[in-house]
Scaffold this motif. Structure first.
Motif, PDB file in Angstrom:
ATOM      1  N   ALA A 136       2.634  -3.268   1.703  1.00  0.00           N
ATOM      2  CA  ALA A 136       3.460  -2.348   0.913  1.00  0.00           C
ATOM      3  C   ALA A 136       4.713  -2.073   1.738  1.00  0.00           C
ATOM      4  N   THR A 137       5.868  -2.516   1.254  1.00  0.00           N
ATOM      5  CA  THR A 137       7.086  -2.424   2.064  1.00  0.00           C
ATOM      6  C   THR A 137       7.656  -1.019   2.144  1.00  0.00           C
ATOM      7  N   GLN A 138       7.373  -0.172   1.168  1.00  0.00           N
ATOM      8  CA  GLN A 138       7.929   1.179   1.181  1.00  0.00           C
ATOM      9  C   GLN A 138       6.863   2.241   1.363  1.00  0.00           C
ATOM     10  N   SER A 139       6.102   2.536   0.305  1.00  0.00           N
ATOM     11  CA  SER A 139       5.170   3.653   0.421  1.00  0.00           C
ATOM     12  C   SER A 139       4.065   3.585  -0.620  1.00  0.00           C
ATOM     13  N   VAL A 140       3.040   4.353  -0.324  1.00  0.00           N
ATOM     14  CA  VAL A 140       1.981   4.644  -1.265  1.00  0.00           C
ATOM     15  C   VAL A 140       1.997   6.151  -1.403  1.00  0.00           C
ATOM     16  N   VAL A 172       1.336  10.894   1.255  1.00  0.00           N
ATOM     17  CA  VAL A 172       2.439   9.954   1.335  1.00  0.00           C
ATOM     18  C   VAL A 172       2.192   9.121   2.573  1.00  0.00           C
ATOM     19  N   THR A 173       2.055   7.813   2.392  1.00  0.00           N
ATOM     20  CA  THR A 173       1.824   6.928   3.511  1.00  0.00           C
ATOM     21  C   THR A 173       2.938   5.905   3.590  1.00  0.00           C
ATOM     22  N   PRO A 174       4.019   6.224   4.317  1.00  0.00           N
ATOM     23  CA  PRO A 174       5.145   5.299   4.380  1.00  0.00           C
ATOM     24  C   PRO A 174       4.831   4.040   5.166  1.00  0.00           C
TER      25      PRO A 174
END
Length: 176
Positions: A136-140, A172-174
């Motif tokens: 995941a390049t940005q976030s979950v 939020v998991t960046p």
């Protein structure tokens, strides 16, 4: 672009049954009587798919969908109790699911890569599973999910793949 929007009497998407791939955007929004989207069952690839504001839609099954180049947006579908995306492996941009007030479980068994996964404002969602998610390049972002008790996907930090907690109000998991 294919736009099917604000058609109060539309109950199905019959006529789109042979659609398998497009390099365009598909927007199906604000169709208050839409109760069936099975005509999209053969769709394999799409640039952007927006199925939002279809307040009567109880189920969405896209069994052939493997790739979304930019975005998959499923917002404001409060009757959505079943979401089936068994083949979805890649989302180049984000998958956003907001306000699916009847959805109890989100299963993405084939999802490998995504830019961002945004799931929010679902009072009954209990489980999210994407066991093959590796990039995941940005976030979950999981926000406003008071009954969420199980999240099963590789996390960006630490050895755990599954996190269980009584409630997730904001996670939020960046990814960097």
């Amino acid at each position: 672009t294919l736009t099917v929007s604000n058609n109060g009497g539309l109950t199905s998407l019959a006529g789109l049954d042979n659609l398998t791939a497009t390099t365009r955007t598909i927007t199906i929004t604000g169709n208050r009587s839409l109760v069936g989207a099975s005509a999209l069952a053969q769709l394999r690839t799409v640039v952007l798919l927006d199925l939002s504001g279809n307040v009567a839609l109880p189920a969405l099954a896209l069994p052939s969908l493997e790739k979304v180049d930019v975005r998959l947006i499923l917002d404001g579908n409060p009757a959505l109790a079943s979401l089936d995306l068994p083949a979805l492996a890649t989302v180049g941009g984000f998958l956003r699911l907001d306000g699916a007030a009847s959805l109890v479980s989100l299963d993405l068994p084939a999802l490998l890569t995504i830019n961002s996964l945004l799931v929010s404002n679902d009072a009954v969602l209990q489980r999210i599973s994407a066991p093959r998610l590796t990039f995941a390049t940005q976030s979950v972002e999981l926000v406003g999910l008071p009954r969420l008790g199980s999240v099963d996907f590789p996390l960006p930090e630490g050895p755990s793949r599954t996190t269980n907690s009584p409630s997730y109000n904001s996670i939020v998991t960046p990814r960097k």
